[in-house]
Design an enzyme around this catalytic site. Structure first.
Site, short mmCIF file in Angstrom:
data_model
loop_
_atom_site.label_atom_id
_atom_site.label_comp_id
_atom_site.label_asym_id
_atom_site.label_seq_id
_atom_site.Cartn_x
_atom_site.Cartn_y
_atom_site.Cartn_z
N SER A 436 0.84 -1.20 0.00
CA SER A 436 0.00 0.00 0.00
C SER A 436 0.87 1.25 0.00
O SER A 436 1.98 1.24 0.55
CB SER A 436 -0.87 -0.04 1.26
OG SER A 436 -1.96 0.82 1.13
N PRO A 437 0.39 2.35 -0.59
CA PRO A 437 1.20 3.58 -0.60
C PRO A 437 1.54 4.03 0.81
O PRO A 437 0.67 4.08 1.67
CB PRO A 437 0.27 4.60 -1.26
CG PRO A 437 -0.81 3.83 -1.90
CD PRO A 437 -0.91 2.52 -1.23
N GLN A 515 1.40 6.66 -7.02
CA GLN A 515 0.19 7.33 -6.55
C GLN A 515 0.42 8.83 -6.68
O GLN A 515 1.34 9.37 -6.07
CB GLN A 515 -0.10 6.98 -5.10
CG GLN A 515 -1.44 7.52 -4.62
CD GLN A 515 -1.65 7.33 -3.12
OE1 GLN A 515 -0.82 7.76 -2.32
NE2 GLN A 515 -2.76 6.72 -2.74
N TYR A 597 -7.06 14.92 1.21
CA TYR A 597 -6.16 15.74 0.39
C TYR A 597 -7.00 16.45 -0.68
O TYR A 597 -8.22 16.35 -0.69
CB TYR A 597 -5.02 14.88 -0.17
CG TYR A 597 -4.17 14.31 0.96
CD1 TYR A 597 -3.51 15.17 1.85
CD2 TYR A 597 -4.10 12.94 1.20
CE1 TYR A 597 -2.78 14.67 2.93
CE2 TYR A 597 -3.37 12.44 2.26
CZ TYR A 597 -2.71 13.30 3.13
OH TYR A 597 -2.00 12.82 4.19
N ARG A 645 -7.91 5.92 -5.43
CA ARG A 645 -8.12 5.65 -4.00
C ARG A 645 -9.14 6.63 -3.45
O ARG A 645 -9.03 7.84 -3.68
CB ARG A 645 -6.80 5.75 -3.23
CG ARG A 645 -6.99 5.51 -1.74
CD ARG A 645 -5.71 5.32 -0.98
NE ARG A 645 -5.37 3.91 -0.86
CZ ARG A 645 -4.63 3.38 0.13
NH1 ARG A 645 -4.12 4.16 1.06
NH2 ARG A 645 -4.37 2.10 0.17
N ARG A 739 1.34 -1.26 6.90
CA ARG A 739 2.23 -1.49 8.05
C ARG A 739 2.83 -2.90 8.09
O ARG A 739 4.01 -3.03 8.45
CB ARG A 739 1.50 -1.14 9.35
CG ARG A 739 1.31 0.37 9.47
CD ARG A 739 0.27 0.73 10.48
NE ARG A 739 -1.04 0.27 10.07
CZ ARG A 739 -2.14 0.43 10.79
NH1 ARG A 739 -2.08 1.03 11.97
NH2 ARG A 739 -3.31 0.02 10.35
#
Ligand SMILES: Cc1cc2nc3c(=O)[nH]c(=O)nc-3n(C[C@H](O)[C@H](O)[C@H](O)COP(=O)(O)OP(=O)(O)OC[C@H]3O[C@@H](n4cnc5c(N)ncnc54)[C@H](O)[C@@H]3O)c2cc1C
Ligand SMILES: Cc1cc2nc3c(=O)[nH]c(=O)nc-3n(C[C@H](O)[C@H](O)[C@H](O)COP(=O)(O)O)c2cc1C
Length: 791
Positions: A436-437, A515, A597, A645, A739
């Site tokens: 994952s980013p 991304q 964002y 996303r 993570r």
């Protein structure tokens, strides 16, 4: 001396009189002598028996408003774990229960004329009445005073009169309501109606049967509880129940509901009738309390918490509560400590059960979404709905069933679902794992350096099908922090090219995705480890732009509302970055429209208050993100996929909902998105996320089934068993793990080694092959006992 004669009783059910006096402060000893128990369900009775057995000189009085032979409901299921606890605590009760158990192993799922059986589950059930009779007998034998057909006195009076008051008064607990300010109960009413019935024969398995009627989908949950009786619950969405013309004021045996249910499920019942027992159409309510005790009053069982019947836990939890409460009262020196320890011990177990129960009840609420799944996948999806049963434990319980599901799904022999390939446009990913980013906040002037080469390179060597970069910013002002990477200069483009070249040459089976994003109102902040989302100090700050001039935090800068000209500029920054990304040979491009964002800020009604064509209803809020998507798609090579996303919920009132997320996903898919990467939250500061294992997956699942588009699930997916389960059940197409990849860059390689998988879905880098087996653990050289010598 107890003053029972003058005890003021509670009114009719549900008419809680507020507690007029505060309950007793807890006594200094945790061995209360005089105990009042409100409610003679399984929780109250078992607590009474245990507490009396532990200290026979205690005076325990239990009030039950019903007669001893009144019973509501039919069979109860108890797990081996609960039975183990009962056996240990009171063998007499255990022995009595043993004589009445009906045991079985299979679960049958019947859907569209197919029946799939999964074995090896191990259930034990008995009649609720039988259970209550055993507990009545045990209580009497031990000397508990049982007052049937008697309304309990007011809890405040009981609290003054007794050392301890156990409120085991069920889901409608008037004690909980009397002390509502202290317990702070929260009740959630769900969307299905159900009716609890019985049939006079024994199913030979746990049976789930789906009926697609002219009014909508109805389901039957059935299980045996004696040699000649089964519990049957019929459930359906409220709107189906209404359309079918069922009537809530028409309960009991004479009710036409019962006969209609028997007709609808005639196949399951073999044409036999159903039987009611004060059964009414009910809407399930989840009960949660912030606190379980106040002074010397403690909640137990359904009064404290409920869990949907589809995971069969109400009686089990009540009995386990009783075991824990009795043990804590024995072990702790004061009542206050004992009640705190009881809650501390039980709360995590209860919350985990409630999370599973909620996933299960939501699965049944959304059942129509899954009806068109291939039959075996549907069965697997149903079995794994609560996330407690997984691919791996089903494989152990019934390898034939799991192999059949895998075969239907298309897994080659000896290939776990996670190692099957997945195609997105011209790109075939060799497995379903995505790194994952993750922003590393380690770039200088937006240029990714050696850190990024090693970080991304290591994860690419680690076997995932797709490695995503962090959010790469389309301009210097679009960065979140001064350490964020960008793709708006030639120097940055060269640095990314170096990373892509390494990955494509040294980890040829791994795809590399970029991304692209813009920070919007969440920009100009400190590095993560210096203060996440905290504004930069002093000089370093740069001005922020956003959909609307609303600061993210009270201490954040207020962004400027973007003008049309600025929107055009930002759109062009995205296309310029996309061109550079194509040249740098990235395989996939993801547009970051999540986490508050810039583009996400347009989507959420909480952050977009514009009155022009870019604000207002969802279609208008989508306008700018879609314009950017279209512009990027235009310059991004045709055969390379684009994903988006999104934050599928804001976890905040008035924000994006799961339903909106389906609309957002649908719009991007209509514009050519190849998959939706489904995250949640981080849009507003006052969000209230409901964390838990794979907690965002239900959003991905819903989008996948409502839009038909591929999805990437992310968030607290941490085991390969979870990944296999989610993919095989059809809840997602790909799983992104963030993570876990910081913990173990070789996460996918290790998943393969642990599953003894050696196919093409993941390939150990040649220089690492010598280490492709888990290192052996140390061994002991002590001689094993081999001879038995008789003395
Ligand atoms: C209609 C119905 C049918 C059910 N059938 C089943 C089933 O077949 N199988 C299963 O596993 N689970 C069943 N359940 C769920 C199950 O009852 C509970 O999860 C479980 O019994 C919890 O135990 P408890 O002791 O906490 O509460 P309960 O079993 O609900 O017991 C609470 C008791 O307190 C009594 N009470 C409440 N207030 C007072 C008062 N002021 N004075 C005196 N008495 C009072 C009530 O009469 C009740 O007997 C059913 C639930 C309902 C509502
Ligand atoms: C250090 C760190 C940085 C992150 N940076 C990004 C990012 O740049 N873009 C993004 O979409 N998500 C980012 N995330 C969110 C993750 O991609 C992922 O959605 C989230 O951590 C949940 O997945 P997990 O439970 O597997 O960690 C980041 C997460 C972490 C831990």
């Amino acid at each position: 001396m107890e003053r029972t004669v003058t005890a003021p009783t509670q009114g009719a059910r549900g008419t809680a009189r507020p507690a007029t006096a505060p309950p007793h402060p807890p006594t200094t000893t945790s061995h209360p002598q005089r105990i009042a128990i409100i409610g003679g369900g399984p929780g109250g009775l078992y607590a009474a028996a245990l507490l009396k057995r532990l200290r026979p000189d205690r005076k325990i009085t239990l009030w039950e408003r019903n007669a001893p032979d009144d019973t509501f409901g039919f069979g109860v299921v108890l797990s081996d774990e609960t039975l183990g606890g009962i056996e240990h605590a009171d063998p007499a009760v255990y022995e009595a229960l043993q004589q009445h158990f009906t045991r079985w192993d299979d679960i049958d799922i019947v859907h569209r004329n197919t029946r799939h059986t999964s074995g090896g589950h191990g259930f034990a059930a008995l009649g609720r009445q039988q259970l209550l009779e055993i507990l009545h007998a045990r209580c009497r034998e031990l000397g508990v005073e049982l007052r049937f057909r008697t309304e309990a006195p007011y809890p405040a009076w009981l609290a003054e009169t007794y050392d301890l008051v156990i409120a085991a008064d069920g889901v409608h607990s008037t004690t909980r309501e009397a002390y509502a300010q202290e317990f702070r109960p929260r009740l959630t009413t769900h969307r299905c109606r159900y009716l609890w019935l019985a049939a006079d024969f024994a199913f030979d398995a746990f049976r789930f049967e789906i009926a697609e009627t002219e009014h909508g989908v109805m389901q039957l949950h059935g299980y045996p509880y004696s040699a000649d009786a089964s519990t049957v619950i019929v459930e359906m969405r409220e709107e189906v129940w209404r359309a079918a013309g069922f009537n809530e004021s028409e309960p009991d045996t004479t009710s036409s509901s019962v006969d209609r249910c028997a007709k609808i499920f005639a196949d399951a019942l073999g044409g036999r009738p159903l039987r009611a027992n004060k059964s009414t159409w009910t809407t399930f309510r989840t009960v949660v309390n912030d606190r379980w005790s106040h002074g010397n009053v403690v909640l137990l069982g359904d009064a404290a918490h409920t869990a949907h019947f589809s995971i069969g836990s109400g009686t089990k939890l009540a009995v386990e509560d009783a075991l824990a409460l009795a043990a804590c009262l024995e072990e702790r020196p004061t009542l206050a400590e004992a009640l705190a320890a009881y809650e501390e011990e039980r709360r995590p177990v209860v919350e985990s059960t409630q999370r599973a129960a909620r996933a299960s009840l939501e699965w049944f609420e959304n059942l129509p979404l899954y009806l068109d799944q291939p039959p075996r996948q549907f069965a697997f999806n149903l079995l794994t709905r609560s996330r407690r049963v997984t691919h791996d434990n089903l494989r152990l319980r019934d390898p034939h069933f799991t192999a059949a599901v895998e075969g239907e799904f298309g897994c080659p022999p000896a290939t776990p679902p996670m190692f099957t390939p997945f195609r997105l446009r011209g790109l075939t990913l060799r497995n379903r794992v995505v790194v994952s980013p993750m922003d590393m906040y380690s770039a200088t002037d937006g240029v990714p350096g050696d850190f990024h080469l090693v970080h991304l390179g290591a994860r690419a060597l680690g076997g995932a099908g797709l490695v995503m970069t962090e959010m790469v910013c389309v301009s210097a002002e679009g960065r979140i922090t001064p350490g964020c990477a960008g793709l708006y200069t030639d120097q940055q483009a060269e640095a990314w090219q170096r990373i892509a070249t390494f990955i494509h040459s040294q980890a040829p089976g791994t795809a590399l995705g970029i991304q692209l994003g813009h920070s919007g109102r969440k920009g100009s902040t400190k590095l993560m480890w210096e203060g996440m989302d905290e504004p930069l100090a002093g000089d370093g700050n740069w001005p922020l732009v956003a959909a609307s001039p609303i600061p993210y935090r009270p201490d954040s800068q207020t962004p400027h509302e973007l003008t049309r000209t600025q929107l055009t500029t930002i759109r062009e920054q995205f296309t310029a970055a996309a061109r550079r990304a194509a040249d740098a040979s990235f395989d996939l491009l993801e547009l970051h429209c999540a986490h508050g964002y810039l583009l996400s800020g347009f989507l959420s009604p909480l952050t977009n208050h514009r009155t022009d064509a870019y604000g207002g209803p969802l279609a208008a809020r989508l306008r700018f993100p879609l314009e950017v998507f279209d512009a990027v798609r235009e310059v991004w090579p045709d055969d390379r996929p684009m994903t988006v996303r999104i934050s599928a919920t804001d976890w905040a009132d008035g924000g994006t909902t799961a339903e909106d997320a389906v609309g957002i996903a649908r719009a991007f898919v209509a514009h050519g998105a190849d998959a939706i990467d489904v995250s949640t939250g981080q849009v507003v500061g006052d969000e209230r996320p409901e964390y838990g294992r794979s907690y965002q997956t239900p959003f991905a699942d819903r989008i996948r089934h409502e839009t038909g588009a591929p999805v990437i699930a992310v968030g607290a997916i941490s085991s390969w068993d979870d990944v296999n389960s989610l993919i095989l059940a059809g809840r997602t197409d790909l799983c992104a793990l963030a993570r876990p990849h910081l913990y173990d860059p070789n996460w996918t390689l290790h998943a393969a080694a642990e599953q003894e998988y050696e196919g093409p879905g993941v390939v150990w880098p040649v220089p690492y092959r010598a280490g492709s087996r888990r290192p052996r653990a140390g061994r002991t050289d002590a001689p094993k006992p081999r001879l038995t010598l008789n003395s």
